[in-house]
Design an enzyme around this catalytic site. Structure first.
Site, PDB file in Angstrom:
ATOM      1  N   THR A 205       3.096  -0.221   9.314  1.00  0.00           N
ATOM      2  CA  THR A 205       3.005  -0.201   7.857  1.00  0.00           C
ATOM      3  C   THR A 205       4.320  -0.551   7.180  1.00  0.00           C
ATOM      4  OG1 THR A 205       3.523   2.156   7.680  1.00  0.00           O
ATOM      5  CG2 THR A 205       1.206   1.573   7.981  1.00  0.00           C
ATOM      6  N   ASP A 206       4.208  -0.891   5.898  1.00  0.00           N
ATOM      7  CA  ASP A 206       5.404  -1.118   5.095  1.00  0.00           C
ATOM      8  C   ASP A 206       5.775   0.194   4.398  1.00  0.00           C
ATOM      9  OD1 ASP A 206       3.664  -0.840   2.919  1.00  0.00           O
ATOM     10  OD2 ASP A 206       3.630  -2.987   2.470  1.00  0.00           O
ATOM     11  N   PHE A 207       6.697   0.156   3.481  1.00  0.00           N
ATOM     12  CA  PHE A 207       7.180   1.379   2.828  1.00  0.00           C
ATOM     13  C   PHE A 207       6.112   2.068   1.974  1.00  0.00           C
ATOM     14  CE2 PHE A 207       7.854  -1.904  -0.250  1.00  0.00           C
ATOM     15  CZ  PHE A 207       7.660  -1.302  -1.484  1.00  0.00           C
ATOM     16  N   THR A 208       4.999   1.368   1.686  1.00  0.00           N
ATOM     17  CA  THR A 208       3.933   1.973   0.886  1.00  0.00           C
ATOM     18  C   THR A 208       2.858   2.636   1.747  1.00  0.00           C
ATOM     19  OG1 THR A 208       2.551  -0.007   0.812  1.00  0.00           O
ATOM     20  CG2 THR A 208       4.252   0.215  -0.909  1.00  0.00           C
TER      21      THR A 208
ATOM     22  N   ILE B 275       0.909   0.884   3.770  1.00  0.00           N
ATOM     23  CA  ILE B 275      -0.133  -0.125   3.978  1.00  0.00           C
ATOM     24  C   ILE B 275       0.315  -1.048   5.121  1.00  0.00           C
ATOM     25  CG2 ILE B 275      -1.209  -2.156   2.925  1.00  0.00           C
ATOM     26  CD1 ILE B 275      -1.145  -0.655   0.257  1.00  0.00           C
TER      27      ILE B 275
END
Length: 170
Positions: A37-40, A42
């Site tokens: 995932t990315d920092f969000t 997602i």
């Protein structure tokens, strides 16, 4: 030519990790980890490409194509060979998130002389998240070469089975 369909269950005690063959193709379940995932929270877009690569590799494994033997055979027939993604069309429809359980669906849609086109989908339950069309080409010394017969036969058999059943791995 060597048969690329050895009995893998004896050779690979972890074959159950490779997903399952379904009418018309293959389904690989996987879980989204934090690293995907990315920092969000997602799934980062490029990681879907990794998920689909795993689906293609495990599809080959479960239709009996021993990739190590295939590469050895290909090296003899076509020195400097490689499988390359020639084209990729991808639609991101919905996001996947940390800890989701996904399924990568893979089905061959065209088997040509030097390339194979596959339809791939990433699903969460019955929800379509990502859909892609991937054309993989076989090259040697910078030029397209005929795909080894064992791989062509295995992919065509999957494609023909799908046509007989009117099925795709949905």
């Amino acid at each position: 030519m060597t048969d690329m369909r050895p009995t893998l269950s004896a050779a690979d005690p972890y074959l159950s990790l490779a997903g399952r063959i379904v009418p018309g193709g293959h389904v690989l379940p996987l879980r989204v980890y934090y690293e995907d995932t990315d920092f969000t929270g997602i799934v980062y877009h490029a990681n879907y490409l990794k998920f689909m690569e795993r689906g293609r590799s495990d599809h080959l494994r479960l239709i009996g194509v021993n990739q190590s033997e295939l590469f050895g055979q290909a090296l003899e027939e076509a020195p400097g060979f490689a499988f390359v993604v020639r084209s990729l069309s991808i639609d991101y429809l919905r996001p996947a998130r940390f800890d989701d359980v996904l399924e990568v669906h893979t089905s061959p849609s065209e088997v040509a002389g030097a390339s194979i086109t596959l339809h791939q989908k990433v699903m969460r339950d019955k929800e379509l998240l990502v859909e892609a069309k991937v054309k993989v080409a076989f090259i040697s010394q910078g030029r397209a070469r005929r795909i080894p017969d064992a791989l062509r036969a295995a992919m065509k058999a999957t494609q023909e089975e799908a046509a007989r059943q009117g099925a795709r791995p949905d």
